[in-house]
Design an enzyme around this catalytic site. Sequence first.
Site, PDB file in Angstrom:
ATOM      1  N   TYR A 144      10.086   9.204 -17.470  1.00 39.94           N
ATOM      2  CA  TYR A 144       8.813   9.575 -18.091  1.00 39.94           C
ATOM      3  C   TYR A 144       9.015  10.889 -18.826  1.00 39.94           C
ATOM      4  O   TYR A 144       9.532  11.846 -18.261  1.00 39.94           O
ATOM      5  CB  TYR A 144       7.727   9.721 -17.014  1.00 39.94           C
ATOM      6  CG  TYR A 144       6.386  10.143 -17.560  1.00 39.94           C
ATOM      7  CD1 TYR A 144       5.588   9.254 -18.272  1.00 39.94           C
ATOM      8  CD2 TYR A 144       5.905  11.437 -17.356  1.00 39.94           C
ATOM      9  CE1 TYR A 144       4.355   9.631 -18.778  1.00 39.94           C
ATOM     10  CE2 TYR A 144       4.671  11.822 -17.855  1.00 39.94           C
ATOM     11  CZ  TYR A 144       3.898  10.919 -18.566  1.00 39.94           C
ATOM     12  OH  TYR A 144       2.675  11.303 -19.055  1.00 39.94           O
ATOM     13  N   ASP A 239      15.687  16.139 -20.250  1.00 43.53           N
ATOM     14  CA  ASP A 239      14.283  16.441 -19.959  1.00 43.53           C
ATOM     15  C   ASP A 239      14.242  17.041 -18.558  1.00 43.53           C
ATOM     16  O   ASP A 239      14.329  16.341 -17.553  1.00 43.53           O
ATOM     17  CB  ASP A 239      13.456  15.157 -20.032  1.00 43.53           C
ATOM     18  CG  ASP A 239      11.992  15.407 -19.667  1.00 43.53           C
ATOM     19  OD1 ASP A 239      11.688  16.480 -19.102  1.00 43.53           O
ATOM     20  OD2 ASP A 239      11.163  14.521 -19.928  1.00 43.53           O
ATOM     21  N   LYS A 267       6.342  22.753 -15.986  1.00 45.26           N
ATOM     22  CA  LYS A 267       6.077  22.982 -14.564  1.00 45.26           C
ATOM     23  C   LYS A 267       6.518  24.387 -14.102  1.00 45.26           C
ATOM     24  O   LYS A 267       5.838  25.347 -14.367  1.00 45.26           O
ATOM     25  CB  LYS A 267       6.689  21.859 -13.743  1.00 45.26           C
ATOM     26  CG  LYS A 267       6.181  20.482 -14.268  1.00 45.26           C
ATOM     27  CD  LYS A 267       6.383  19.374 -13.312  1.00 45.26           C
ATOM     28  CE  LYS A 267       6.099  18.014 -13.916  1.00 45.26           C
ATOM     29  NZ  LYS A 267       4.751  17.521 -13.729  1.00 45.26           N
TER      30      LYS A 267
HETATM   31  N1  HOZ Z   1       2.511  12.582 -14.809  1.00 45.55           N
HETATM   32  C1  HOZ Z   1       2.360  13.588 -13.833  1.00 45.55           C
HETATM   33  C2  HOZ Z   1       3.300  13.400 -12.694  1.00 45.55           C
HETATM   34  N2  HOZ Z   1       4.622  13.002 -13.019  1.00 45.55           N
HETATM   35  C3  HOZ Z   1       0.933  13.593 -13.316  1.00 45.55           C
HETATM   36  C4  HOZ Z   1       0.356  14.914 -13.417  1.00 45.55           C
HETATM   37  C5  HOZ Z   1      -1.085  15.021 -12.919  1.00 45.55           C
HETATM   38  O1  HOZ Z   1      -1.754  14.013 -12.721  1.00 45.55           O
HETATM   39  O2  HOZ Z   1      -1.530  16.127 -12.727  1.00 45.55           O
END
Ligand code: HOZ
Length: 431
Positions: A144, A239, A267
């Site tokens: 992702y 990434d 992050k």
């Molecule tokens: N796509 C995020 C985790 N891999 C989700 C982040 C969120 O919902 O705060």
Amino acid sequence: MNWNRSEELFDKARQLMPGGVNSPVRAFQAVGRHPFFVERAQGPWLIDVDGNRYLDYVCSWGPGILGHAHPRVVEAVRRACTKGLTFGAPTAGEVELAERISTCVPDVEMVRLVSSGTEAVMSAVRAARGYTGREKILKFSGNYHGHSDGLLVKAGSGLMTQSVPDSAGVPEGYASCTLTAAYNDMECVQRLMEENAGKVAAIVVEPVAANMGVVPPKKGFLEFLRQITYKHGSLLIFDEVITGFRLALGGASAYTGVHADLYTFGKIVGGGMPLAAYGGSRDIMSLVAPLGAVYQAGTLAGNPAAVAAGIETLKILMEDPGIYERIDRRAGMLAEAFRSRGLAVNRTGSLLSAFFIPGYREEDGRVENYEDACKCDREAFAAYFNRMLERGIYVAPSQFEAMFVSDAHEEEEIAMTCKAVADVELTEIFS
Ligand code: HOZ
């Protein structure tokens, strides 16, 4: 536990926001219940609006390597805020953060600060296309890279959780520029690179996949990606939105010894504030505007409060490298607790996942790719999630997200969690 206030808020939220949330996985759909609403957090603990307390292994999906509300980070943000919230003009903090990133990851000679991981990867891909003059990119199923159009193809994270790996609303033209290979499958990558010789701008990869559950690269896989991108004149993009500053201060390149051309961070680099970054060699990054023709901009990019959180977080990590040994060891204890229950466990450093695969035996080996991860019993996972939550332990509400250990998770909390893992009745879960 009661969740009355959370229920009230969720009723109202659903009228006002799609699914009642601002990011899909937070809606808890995959675990068959409604979300709790957070009131505050401290160290490894989250407290919801009904006063329930949870030991938190989501850590805001990765940023919280120091635990919640670390006093030094909070104070740095407070100090920054008193000077003004946003200027849309350069600040000394941006220079310091850029320097710290470059010190930790020396391949990053130049960096651009942005506001989210999505933006970072989208911009790195644009830089790769600008540099190579090619259009295609190669990504891996179950990886992702945020929600920009061309990267929402066979994507992990929330899309995997909702069983829609290809998002609606992505024009065919974008998707057709994205090639998808199976993670850890060198033959598949080789075939795609040969079939598309001279057309691939970059391979973009999570060096340790953490959006289909945690899936480490097989021995030699990252080295192979490095070699094949050199061979075909393509760039390699790591990434590191999740792995950056988490696997090691220097991220995946320090941890694995394999070096990429471009890196993306999110992050941890923002210390819990909306800040992300992309960077690489001076040669490539000199193409980014205003130096070069690859355009990318942002009013809130390099926001001073977010920069302050990032600087203070990196400072703490740089001052005390022992943090990595501690979180690694504690994650190892958790992994052992899951393993002793007969679950398939993947762990790299402080990132781990227990996969609820029916009938799993150790000799079946590790989860290595998207297909393996899809063997999980989602209902069994949901049952486990709910039983853990009732015991005051909050893991991600999806089989396909990582478990994050922070430096605030002390041995006592880890022991509590291991006990909860030991107490959950697995035969009942799998029935
Ligand atoms: N796509 C995020 C985790 N891999 C989700 C982040 C969120 O919902 O705060």
